[in-house]
Design an enzyme around this catalytic site. Structure first.
Site, PDB file in Angstrom:
ATOM      1  N   SER A  67      -1.131 -11.494   8.159  1.00 37.46           N
ATOM      2  CA  SER A  67      -1.019 -10.542   9.264  1.00 37.46           C
ATOM      3  C   SER A  67      -0.636 -11.277  10.545  1.00 37.46           C
ATOM      4  O   SER A  67      -1.336 -12.201  10.970  1.00 37.46           O
ATOM      5  CB  SER A  67      -2.350  -9.813   9.477  1.00 37.46           C
ATOM      6  OG  SER A  67      -2.313  -9.157  10.732  1.00 37.46           O
ATOM      7  N   GLY A 126     -10.149   4.404  15.823  1.00 34.71           N
ATOM      8  CA  GLY A 126     -10.165   5.752  15.268  1.00 34.71           C
ATOM      9  C   GLY A 126      -8.772   6.331  15.103  1.00 34.71           C
ATOM     10  O   GLY A 126      -8.589   7.539  15.033  1.00 34.71           O
ATOM     11  N   LEU A 127      -7.755   5.460  15.042  1.00 38.68           N
ATOM     12  CA  LEU A 127      -6.380   5.947  14.858  1.00 38.68           C
ATOM     13  C   LEU A 127      -5.844   5.544  13.480  1.00 38.68           C
ATOM     14  O   LEU A 127      -4.644   5.489  13.254  1.00 38.68           O
ATOM     15  CB  LEU A 127      -5.476   5.407  15.981  1.00 38.68           C
ATOM     16  CG  LEU A 127      -5.923   5.776  17.404  1.00 38.68           C
ATOM     17  CD1 LEU A 127      -4.993   5.136  18.440  1.00 38.68           C
ATOM     18  CD2 LEU A 127      -5.951   7.286  17.606  1.00 38.68           C
ATOM     19  N   SER A 130      -6.704   1.413   9.114  1.00 38.85           N
ATOM     20  CA  SER A 130      -6.939   1.057   7.707  1.00 38.85           C
ATOM     21  C   SER A 130      -6.179   1.980   6.755  1.00 38.85           C
ATOM     22  O   SER A 130      -5.571   1.509   5.784  1.00 38.85           O
ATOM     23  CB  SER A 130      -8.431   1.001   7.373  1.00 38.85           C
ATOM     24  OG  SER A 130      -9.087   2.138   7.826  1.00 38.85           O
ATOM     25  N   GLU A 163     -10.512   3.047  -0.323  1.00 39.27           N
ATOM     26  CA  GLU A 163     -11.439   2.943   0.814  1.00 39.27           C
ATOM     27  C   GLU A 163     -12.862   3.309   0.379  1.00 39.27           C
ATOM     28  O   GLU A 163     -13.825   2.638   0.744  1.00 39.27           O
ATOM     29  CB  GLU A 163     -10.960   3.870   1.936  1.00 39.27           C
ATOM     30  CG  GLU A 163     -11.843   3.832   3.151  1.00 39.27           C
ATOM     31  CD  GLU A 163     -11.128   3.412   4.424  1.00 39.27           C
ATOM     32  OE1 GLU A 163      -9.891   3.319   4.434  1.00 39.27           O
ATOM     33  OE2 GLU A 163     -11.828   3.184   5.414  1.00 39.27           O
ATOM     34  N   ASP A 175      -6.954  11.027   6.766  1.00 38.52           N
ATOM     35  CA  ASP A 175      -6.174   9.932   7.350  1.00 38.52           C
ATOM     36  C   ASP A 175      -5.027   9.512   6.435  1.00 38.52           C
ATOM     37  O   ASP A 175      -3.869   9.433   6.845  1.00 38.52           O
ATOM     38  CB  ASP A 175      -7.070   8.724   7.631  1.00 38.52           C
ATOM     39  CG  ASP A 175      -8.224   9.080   8.547  1.00 38.52           C
ATOM     40  OD1 ASP A 175      -8.228  10.195   9.090  1.00 38.52           O
ATOM     41  OD2 ASP A 175      -9.131   8.244   8.710  1.00 38.52           O
TER      42      ASP A 175
HETATM   43  C1  GLA Z   1     -12.488   9.191   9.656  1.00 37.89           C
HETATM   44  C2  GLA Z   1     -12.308   9.435   8.165  1.00 37.89           C
HETATM   45  C3  GLA Z   1     -11.673  10.793   7.915  1.00 37.89           C
HETATM   46  C4  GLA Z   1     -12.400  11.898   8.680  1.00 37.89           C
HETATM   47  C5  GLA Z   1     -12.608  11.511  10.136  1.00 37.89           C
HETATM   48  C6  GLA Z   1     -13.460  12.506  10.879  1.00 37.89           C
HETATM   49  O1  GLA Z   1     -11.241   9.055  10.268  1.00 37.89           O
HETATM   50  O2  GLA Z   1     -11.524   8.425   7.575  1.00 37.89           O
HETATM   51  O3  GLA Z   1     -11.647  11.056   6.544  1.00 37.89           O
HETATM   52  O4  GLA Z   1     -13.606  12.219   8.061  1.00 37.89           O
HETATM   53  O5  GLA Z   1     -13.209  10.234  10.266  1.00 37.89           O
HETATM   54  O6  GLA Z   1     -12.811  13.725  11.006  1.00 37.89           O
END
Ligand code: GLA
Length: 390
Positions: A67, A126-127, A130, A163, A175
């Protein structure tokens, strides 16, 4: 970027002429949070931020991962003969988990590969950095090994499986699904119960979607994410004593109100309430958007935040401040926490003429209070994961 990755690849693994170039986006969720593992609806979109990769098959059974974001870690080497999660592999446990999943699902690789990546999704924000890496790996494997019978949705499911079972986060499908099937300028209205989905064009003529990164890093593996999931499962089994349902997403708020006495535990009750009402909010919000009622969409985003803060308890003081500052800024149509929570980012819809003021006001007040900066990204909605050099 492409050249930089090819150069690094050549430096590490030899002339890169026959290596290929791939991309997988990150995602932001507009509304429908913590509904995906409850059989509810979500409304995310893919970003133009994402993970780039250059990869090539090897003759032997080794895999090499490098990476450009984590140069200190150097090249991680693993073997197809030992597909196990190891701390020393660090970030490479994500692509390795996907190789393991392919093998579990009957796609055993005979040869290894070399892979160099670079990404511009902030980590732990939170974007979905992974999920982006997982689906990127899925696309690379299908391409390098000529696997033609796996769809983008299969790759999303493989990423989630990896995951859940290799990397220890019991995440839902949102995601990976978004990363795999994202479409430029569209959000995805996904029913996570059936995986039926439709694209909804996001044409906001007089406003922008803005992500604000609190720079409070979250890890869903170590956070209470898995606890929330369990609390919802427990609430569901309480309800199932009398109701023939298989997920909380099957309940309308009205049905939930009739049946909620079956959930005796107060914490479980709050979690289930969020899941049911958030699902309804998501359905209503998408309808409002289709009708051009962006104001209503924004109000529902605000309600979503309150519910995530008070009932689901996945926010934190830094994020709450960002959201409150946003709510108090003129020209903000809606603002909420986005993603798994416990830190990470907010998503806001802001009128074009208010964007500069928004960034200035929210940014300054946040830095004053916490002593470090928030970061702002104006969202461009991009497409799903693919090979780029075709
Ligand atoms: C993370 C998880 C998703 C979802 C969100 C909350 O991003 O990977 O599957 O549960 O949190 O909405």
């Amino acid at each position: 970027m492409k050249q930089k990755l090819y150069d690094k690849f050549a430096e590490l693994f030899g002339a890169a002429d026959d290596a290929h170039f791939y991309f997988a986006p990150g995602r932001v969720n507009l509304i429908g949070e913590h509904t995906d593992y409850n059989g509810g609806h979500v409304f995310p979109c893919a970003l133009t931020l994402g993970t780039y990769g250059v990869a090539r098959k090897r003759e032997d059974r080794l895999m090499h991962f490098y990476s450009c974001n984590l140069e200190d870690i150097g090249v991680v080497e693993a073997s197809l003969d030992d597909l196990t999660n190891k701390d020393s592999y660090d970030w490479a446990n994500y692509p390795l988990g996907v190789v393991w999943t392919f093998s579990e699902k009957g796609y055993k690789l005979e040869n290894g590969f070399d892979m160099v990546i670079w990404g511009n999704i902030p980590n732990g924000a939170g974007l979905s950095s992974s999920a982006s890496l997982e689906v990127l790996t899925g696309v690379i494997l299908t391409d390098l090994y000529g696997i033609t019978d796996l769809s983008p949705i299969d790759l999303a499911l493989f990423g989630q499986y990896s995951e859940n079972n290799f990397n220890g986060c019991n995440c839902g499908i949102m995601d990976q699904f978004t990363v795999a099937v994202g479409k430029k300028d569209n959000a995805i209205f996904l029913d996570t119960n059936t995986l039926e989905y439709e694209y909804a064009p996001i044409q906001l003529e007089d406003s922008k979607i803005i992500i604000t990164n609190s720079n409070v890093k979250h890890s869903l593996v170590t956070s209470e994410y898995n606890v929330r999931r369990q609390e919802c499962a427990d609430a569901l089994s309480d309800l199932q004593k009398e109701l023939p349902i298989s997920s909380l997403g099957e309940l309308t708020p009205e049905k939930f109100e009739e049946a909620k006495h079956l959930i005796r535990d107060e914490v479980r009750l709050k979690r289930a309430k969020h899941a049911v009402y958030e699902n309804q909010r998501t359905i209503t919000a998408v309808k409002a958007l289709k009708e051009g009622d962006i104001k209503k969409f924004g109000e529902l985003m605000n309600q979503s935040h309150v519910s995530l803060r008070d009932d689901y308890e996945v926010s934190c003081k830094e994020i709450d401040l960002l959201v409150e500052l946003s709510w108090n800024t003129p020209g903000v149509i809606g603002s909420r926490i986005t993603g798994g929570g416990f830190g990470g980012c907010t998503v806001s819809i802001v009128k074009n003429e208010a964007v500069d003021e928004f960034i200035k006001n929210v940014g300054e007040a946040y830095a004053d209070k916490f002593g470090y900066e928030a970061e702002f990204y104006v969202v461009n909605i991009g497409g799903g994961a693919s090979r780029l050099d075709v």
